[in-house]
Scaffold this motif. Structure first.
Motif, mmCIF file in Angstrom:
data_model
loop_
_atom_site.group_PDB
_atom_site.id
_atom_site.type_symbol
_atom_site.label_atom_id
_atom_site.label_comp_id
_atom_site.label_asym_id
_atom_site.label_seq_id
_atom_site.Cartn_x
_atom_site.Cartn_y
_atom_site.Cartn_z
ATOM 1 N N LEU A 251 -10.957 -3.302 5.275
ATOM 2 C CA LEU A 251 -12.143 -2.491 5.058
ATOM 3 C C LEU A 251 -11.703 -1.286 4.241
ATOM 4 C CD1 LEU A 251 -15.108 -1.693 5.646
ATOM 5 C CD2 LEU A 251 -14.257 -0.596 7.719
ATOM 6 N N LEU A 252 -12.334 -1.065 3.099
ATOM 7 C CA LEU A 252 -11.997 0.050 2.212
ATOM 8 C C LEU A 252 -13.130 1.068 2.275
ATOM 9 C CD1 LEU A 252 -10.250 1.355 0.031
ATOM 10 C CD2 LEU A 252 -11.329 -0.145 -1.634
ATOM 11 N N SER B 52 -6.796 -5.965 -5.722
ATOM 12 C CA SER B 52 -7.041 -7.342 -6.171
ATOM 13 C C SER B 52 -5.944 -7.850 -7.103
ATOM 14 C CB SER B 52 -8.421 -7.465 -6.826
ATOM 15 O OG SER B 52 -8.459 -6.731 -8.019
ATOM 16 N N THR B 53 -5.140 -6.948 -7.691
ATOM 17 C CA THR B 53 -3.993 -7.405 -8.480
ATOM 18 C C THR B 53 -2.825 -7.810 -7.586
ATOM 19 O OG1 THR B 53 -2.990 -5.203 -8.737
ATOM 20 C CG2 THR B 53 -4.601 -5.886 -10.414
ATOM 21 N N LYS B 54 -2.839 -7.326 -6.343
ATOM 22 C CA LYS B 54 -1.750 -7.607 -5.405
ATOM 23 C C LYS B 54 -2.076 -8.730 -4.418
ATOM 24 C CE LYS B 54 0.607 -4.225 -7.102
ATOM 25 N NZ LYS B 54 1.743 -4.468 -7.959
ATOM 26 N N PHE B 55 -3.362 -8.907 -4.120
ATOM 27 C CA PHE B 55 -3.793 -9.889 -3.132
ATOM 28 C C PHE B 55 -4.985 -10.681 -3.675
ATOM 29 C CE2 PHE B 55 -2.233 -6.206 -0.696
ATOM 30 C CZ PHE B 55 -1.194 -6.808 -0.001
ATOM 31 N N SER B 56 -5.128 -11.893 -3.166
ATOM 32 C CA SER B 56 -6.326 -12.681 -3.459
ATOM 33 C C SER B 56 -7.435 -12.131 -2.571
ATOM 34 C CB SER B 56 -6.057 -14.151 -3.152
ATOM 35 O OG SER B 56 -7.227 -14.900 -3.310
ATOM 36 N N MET B 57 -8.508 -11.633 -3.185
ATOM 37 C CA MET B 57 -9.535 -10.933 -2.421
ATOM 38 C C MET B 57 -10.920 -11.493 -2.682
ATOM 39 S SD MET B 57 -8.280 -6.962 -2.786
ATOM 40 C CE MET B 57 -9.914 -6.399 -2.601
ATOM 41 N N GLU C 101 -13.595 1.882 -6.590
ATOM 42 C CA GLU C 101 -13.468 0.770 -7.534
ATOM 43 C C GLU C 101 -12.035 0.630 -8.046
ATOM 44 O OE1 GLU C 101 -16.487 1.886 -10.320
ATOM 45 O OE2 GLU C 101 -18.077 0.880 -9.175
ATOM 46 N N ASP C 102 -11.371 1.756 -8.324
ATOM 47 C CA ASP C 102 -9.974 1.721 -8.782
ATOM 48 C C ASP C 102 -9.047 1.143 -7.709
ATOM 49 O OD1 ASP C 102 -10.804 2.848 -11.137
ATOM 50 O OD2 ASP C 102 -10.024 4.856 -10.696
ATOM 51 N N THR C 103 -9.234 1.579 -6.466
ATOM 52 C CA THR C 103 -8.402 1.079 -5.363
ATOM 53 C C THR C 103 -8.655 -0.406 -5.142
ATOM 54 O OG1 THR C 103 -8.483 3.264 -4.326
ATOM 55 C CG2 THR C 103 -7.768 1.422 -2.944
ATOM 56 N N GLU C 104 -9.915 -0.809 -5.197
ATOM 57 C CA GLU C 104 -10.255 -2.227 -5.023
ATOM 58 C C GLU C 104 -9.665 -3.067 -6.153
ATOM 59 O OE1 GLU C 104 -14.165 -5.085 -4.462
ATOM 60 O OE2 GLU C 104 -14.431 -2.987 -4.971
ATOM 61 N N ALA C 105 -9.735 -2.576 -7.376
ATOM 62 C CA ALA C 105 -9.157 -3.297 -8.517
ATOM 63 C C ALA C 105 -7.642 -3.404 -8.372
ATOM 64 C CB ALA C 105 -9.520 -2.597 -9.828
ATOM 65 N N TRP C 106 -6.995 -2.322 -7.937
ATOM 66 C CA TRP C 106 -5.547 -2.360 -7.740
ATOM 67 C C TRP C 106 -5.176 -3.356 -6.646
ATOM 68 C CZ3 TRP C 106 -2.684 -1.017 -3.417
ATOM 69 C CH2 TRP C 106 -1.305 -1.040 -3.603
ATOM 70 N N VAL D 246 0.818 -1.213 0.000
ATOM 71 C CA VAL D 246 0.000 0.000 0.000
ATOM 72 C C VAL D 246 0.854 1.265 0.000
ATOM 73 C CG1 VAL D 246 -2.002 -1.131 1.019
ATOM 74 C CG2 VAL D 246 -0.390 0.026 2.495
ATOM 75 N N TRP D 247 2.067 1.185 0.524
ATOM 76 C CA TRP D 247 2.977 2.327 0.446
ATOM 77 C C TRP D 247 3.279 2.636 -1.024
ATOM 78 C CZ3 TRP D 247 8.122 2.907 -1.207
ATOM 79 C CH2 TRP D 247 8.714 4.110 -0.864
ATOM 80 N N GLY D 248 3.394 1.609 -1.845
ATOM 81 C CA GLY D 248 3.640 1.791 -3.270
ATOM 82 C C GLY D 248 2.476 2.427 -4.015
ATOM 83 N N TYR D 249 1.296 2.457 -3.387
ATOM 84 C CA TYR D 249 0.117 3.081 -3.988
ATOM 85 C C TYR D 249 -0.212 4.390 -3.264
ATOM 86 C CZ TYR D 249 -4.302 2.895 -6.614
ATOM 87 O OH TYR D 249 -5.349 3.145 -7.478
#
Length: 138
Positions: free
Chosen positions: A68-69, A85-90, A78-83, A34-37
């Motif tokens: 919790l977002l 989900s590319t890093k973690f299995s959600m 939606e953008d944060t959630e999509a990002w 998350v620091w990278g984002y």
């Protein structure tokens, strides 16, 4: 056990869910990702992250191995959630438009006790009727 190999050990490359080290490893990995984002860890609550982007302010709140977002803009949510989900299995367990209500309260009293020169301050964030973050300090 094979004779002559009694002192060999396996070095795991990933934490195994359920081990004592798993939660620490998860937190370290989550911090790095998350620091990278551009999310910043809250100094007062190490399980809360914030990102300020203009008038949009998303929050990530960690609870064990869940996140919790909270966001005041559906597109950024939606953008944060999509990002993520590319890093973690959600799994998205709760999602809705207009169904969730985030409330934040803060208060401070400055030397309200004549015998004590310290002030008292605090805050609480509620999602619908449940408290998601709070702090009180003297």
């Amino acid at each position: 056990m094979i004779v002559g190999e009694e002192r060999k050990v396996c070095h795991l490359q990933k934490s195994i869910y359920g081990l004592k080290q798993a939660c620490q490893s998860w937190n370290i990995r989550f911090d790095e990702v998350v620091w990278g984002y551009d999310f910043i860890k809250n100094d007062f609550d190490p399980c809360t992250y914030i990102k300020v982007s203009g008038s949009f302010v998303p929050f990530l709140v960690l609870y064990v191995d869940g996140v919790l977002l909270i966001e005041n803009n559906v597109k950024m949510l939606e953008d944060t959630e999509a990002w993520l989900s590319t890093k973690f299995s959600m799994k998205n367990l709760v999602y809705g438009s207009g169904e969730l209500i985030l409330e934040g309260y803060n208060d401070a009293s400055f030397q309200s006790d004549d015998n004590d020169v310290k002030s008292l301050s605090g805050f609480v964030f509620k999602l619908n009727a449940g408290v998601v973050d709070l702090k009180s300090s003297k």
